[in-house]
Design a protein around this motif. Sequence first.
Motif, PDB file in Angstrom:
ATOM      1  N   THR A   1       4.608  48.298 -28.183  1.00  0.00           N
ATOM      2  CA  THR A   1       3.441  48.995 -28.965  1.00  0.00           C
ATOM      3  C   THR A   1       2.645  50.147 -28.252  1.00  0.00           C
ATOM      4  O   THR A   1       1.563  50.683 -29.063  1.00  0.00           O
ATOM      5  CB  THR A   1       2.561  47.874 -29.527  1.00  0.00           C
ATOM      6  OG1 THR A   1       1.693  47.264 -28.541  1.00  0.00           O
ATOM      7  CG2 THR A   1       3.233  47.021 -30.437  1.00  0.00           C
TER       8      THR A   1
ATOM      9  N   THR B   1       2.525  38.040 -26.928  1.00  0.00           N
ATOM     10  CA  THR B   1       1.104  37.506 -26.175  1.00  0.00           C
ATOM     11  C   THR B   1       1.086  37.208 -24.574  1.00  0.00           C
ATOM     12  O   THR B   1       1.161  36.363 -23.997  1.00  0.00           O
ATOM     13  CB  THR B   1       0.537  36.148 -26.779  1.00  0.00           C
ATOM     14  OG1 THR B   1       1.756  35.084 -26.534  1.00  0.00           O
ATOM     15  CG2 THR B   1       0.363  36.079 -28.176  1.00  0.00           C
TER      16      THR B   1
ATOM     17  N   THR C   1       1.812  37.051 -37.536  1.00  0.00           N
ATOM     18  CA  THR C   1       2.131  37.524 -36.399  1.00  0.00           C
ATOM     19  C   THR C   1       3.750  37.852 -36.239  1.00  0.00           C
ATOM     20  O   THR C   1       4.692  37.198 -36.869  1.00  0.00           O
ATOM     21  CB  THR C   1       1.959  36.508 -35.192  1.00  0.00           C
ATOM     22  OG1 THR C   1       2.663  35.354 -35.294  1.00  0.00           O
ATOM     23  CG2 THR C   1       0.396  36.175 -35.520  1.00  0.00           C
TER      24      THR C   1
ATOM     25  N   GLY D   1       2.983  44.972 -25.206  1.00  0.00           N
ATOM     26  CA  GLY D   1       1.881  45.548 -25.801  1.00  0.00           C
ATOM     27  C   GLY D   1       1.363  44.096 -26.874  1.00  0.00           C
ATOM     28  O   GLY D   1       1.717  43.176 -26.512  1.00  0.00           O
ATOM     29  N   SER D   2       0.902  44.625 -27.992  1.00  0.00           N
ATOM     30  CA  SER D   2       0.316  43.630 -29.076  1.00  0.00           C
ATOM     31  C   SER D   2       1.672  42.779 -29.611  1.00  0.00           C
ATOM     32  O   SER D   2       1.236  42.019 -30.397  1.00  0.00           O
ATOM     33  CB  SER D   2      -0.535  44.230 -30.057  1.00  0.00           C
ATOM     34  OG  SER D   2       0.235  45.278 -30.636  1.00  0.00           O
ATOM     35  N   ASN D   3       3.076  43.361 -29.294  1.00  0.00           N
ATOM     36  CA  ASN D   3       3.946  42.566 -30.154  1.00  0.00           C
ATOM     37  C   ASN D   3       4.045  41.062 -29.609  1.00  0.00           C
ATOM     38  O   ASN D   3       4.728  40.522 -30.156  1.00  0.00           O
ATOM     39  CB  ASN D   3       5.414  43.207 -29.922  1.00  0.00           C
ATOM     40  CG  ASN D   3       5.701  44.051 -30.865  1.00  0.00           C
ATOM     41  OD1 ASN D   3       5.034  44.384 -31.806  1.00  0.00           O
ATOM     42  ND2 ASN D   3       6.607  45.113 -30.775  1.00  0.00           N
TER      43      ASN D   3
END
Length: 289
Positions: free
Chosen positions: A18, A261, A155, A257-259
Amino acid sequence: MVRVRIDLHTHSTVSDGTDSPGDLVRIAADAGLDVIALTDHDTTAGWDTAVRSLPPGLRLVPGAELSCEAPAADGRRVSVHLLAYLFDPAAPALVVEQQRLRRERRRRLRVMAEHMAADGLPVDPDEVLGELGPDAPAGRPHLARALVRAGLVRTVDEAFARFLGGGRGYLVPRSDTPVATAIDMINEAGGVTVLAHPFASSRGPTISEDTIAELAERGLTGVEVDHPDHDPATRRRLRGLADDLGLVRTGSSDYHGSNKTLVIGQETTEPDQFEALLAQATRAPVAAS
């Protein structure tokens, strides 16, 4: 003594991360990393931007994570991810195979999206694929993000658990590169290879120790020992195997990235192992000017 921090497995928006390649190297520098490898899936399209954006003090290892397969003892195919570093991206055989893989990933993503749409899920195949760049490799995270945007899941992890993982009904197989062939191609292109998360059983069937030994004889350079999907016992097993076979041991975050944790730099490679990896490549990392 100042500890050198080295993360050899990260992804950008060029594949299924991301953060753009430029943002990724800045995030790495802000996190206190000294060396970062950009390893997008089946593409080198982010290399130039990452090089141009390198902050002072950070070294970049250009790489890619190649989608491969290996035979299992029962005759099935096992998915294998191969991290390739410091190779010539213009090597003809490699260019042809990466183009084929990108076409295959797009075909697969469309089929999965079409199956979901046919079942009444709020997924538009054209919209999902339309968000990708012309040469961007398509991956399940792109479809997972579409499910998040549609409000079907909260998510990306939930999307994989409910719809996109193995045995969930929408997973479509793909035709990947035999891992031995990929090792040959990278070696011929002057690079080095490391098996990514080879014993991450949570991802599905894994490659065997015997097959890793065969690949070591073929020219495999190393194995990714310290990975978020490896528990302590698995790391000890892999470390012993690497030592027995004379393979380099790496550690990496597999940052997306934010994809996911995962925190950039949460797993790292020891400097002596990094130097051992470099010693087998014909190219050097890129340093900021």
